[in-house]
Design a protein around this motif. Structure first.
Motif, short mmCIF file in Angstrom:
data_model
loop_
_atom_site.label_atom_id
_atom_site.label_comp_id
_atom_site.label_asym_id
_atom_site.label_seq_id
_atom_site.Cartn_x
_atom_site.Cartn_y
_atom_site.Cartn_z
N UNK A 172 0.83 -1.21 0.00
CA UNK A 172 0.00 0.00 0.00
C UNK A 172 0.86 1.25 0.00
N UNK A 173 1.92 1.25 0.80
CA UNK A 173 2.80 2.42 0.86
C UNK A 173 3.48 2.65 -0.47
N UNK A 174 3.98 1.59 -1.09
CA UNK A 174 4.67 1.73 -2.38
C UNK A 174 3.71 2.21 -3.45
N UNK A 175 2.48 1.68 -3.47
CA UNK A 175 1.50 2.15 -4.46
C UNK A 175 1.18 3.63 -4.26
N UNK A 176 1.05 4.04 -3.00
CA UNK A 176 0.75 5.45 -2.72
C UNK A 176 1.93 6.33 -3.14
N UNK A 177 3.14 5.90 -2.81
CA UNK A 177 4.32 6.68 -3.18
C UNK A 177 4.48 6.75 -4.69
N UNK A 178 4.12 5.70 -5.42
CA UNK A 178 4.31 5.69 -6.86
C UNK A 178 3.44 6.73 -7.56
N UNK A 179 2.40 7.18 -6.89
CA UNK A 179 1.54 8.22 -7.46
C UNK A 179 2.06 9.62 -7.19
N UNK A 214 7.44 13.32 -6.32
CA UNK A 214 8.32 14.01 -5.38
C UNK A 214 8.71 13.09 -4.23
N UNK A 215 7.77 12.31 -3.74
CA UNK A 215 8.06 11.38 -2.65
C UNK A 215 9.01 10.29 -3.11
N UNK A 216 8.77 9.74 -4.29
CA UNK A 216 9.66 8.70 -4.81
C UNK A 216 11.07 9.24 -5.01
N UNK A 217 11.18 10.46 -5.52
CA UNK A 217 12.49 11.07 -5.72
C UNK A 217 13.20 11.27 -4.39
N UNK A 218 12.48 11.81 -3.43
CA UNK A 218 13.08 12.06 -2.13
C UNK A 218 13.45 10.76 -1.43
N UNK A 219 12.65 9.75 -1.59
CA UNK A 219 12.91 8.47 -0.93
C UNK A 219 14.12 7.76 -1.54
N UNK A 220 14.28 7.83 -2.83
CA UNK A 220 15.35 7.08 -3.49
C UNK A 220 16.61 7.91 -3.75
N UNK A 221 16.45 9.10 -4.29
CA UNK A 221 17.62 9.85 -4.74
C UNK A 221 18.32 10.65 -3.65
N UNK A 222 17.59 11.19 -2.70
CA UNK A 222 18.22 12.02 -1.66
C UNK A 222 19.20 11.20 -0.82
#
Length: 95
Positions: free
Chosen positions: A30-37, A40-48
């Motif tokens: 559920x968290x990953x599906x929500x983040x995939x939408x 900005x969250x995906x970028x901050x979670x992975x790239x930062x």
């Protein structure tokens, strides 16, 4: 007559060790599906965190390696994991 799919349900209590993995996978999905939408969250979670590790390695890598004799990333990765968990908890508290 039980509802459809009832035979696949576990008879263990909800907070049992037997249900830990299925519940964890469900909530993580559920968290990953929500983040995939939210890009900005995906970028901050992975790239930062990756950018932070690269920056720490560039700035402090040689100095830490000379003093300790080990690669600086061995100490930096747990540091970044703690910072990410703290930041995630803070952001999650506002959501």
């Amino acid at each position: 007559m039980p509802p459809p799919g009832a035979e696949a349900r576990s008879t263990a209590p909800e907070n049992s060790w037997r249900n830990l993995v299925p519940h964890t996978l469900l909530l993580a999905g559920r968290i990953v599906r929500r983040w995939s939408r939210d890009p900005a969250t995906m970028t901050e979670t992975a790239l930062v965190p990756i950018a932070f590790l690269v920056t720490l390695n560039i700035v402090f890598g040689d100095g830490i390696s000379h003093v300790t004799g080990h690669n600086a990333l061995f100490g930096s990765v747990p540091l970044v994991a703690m910072v990410a968990a703290t930041q995630g908890a803070t952001v999650g508290g506002w959501a």
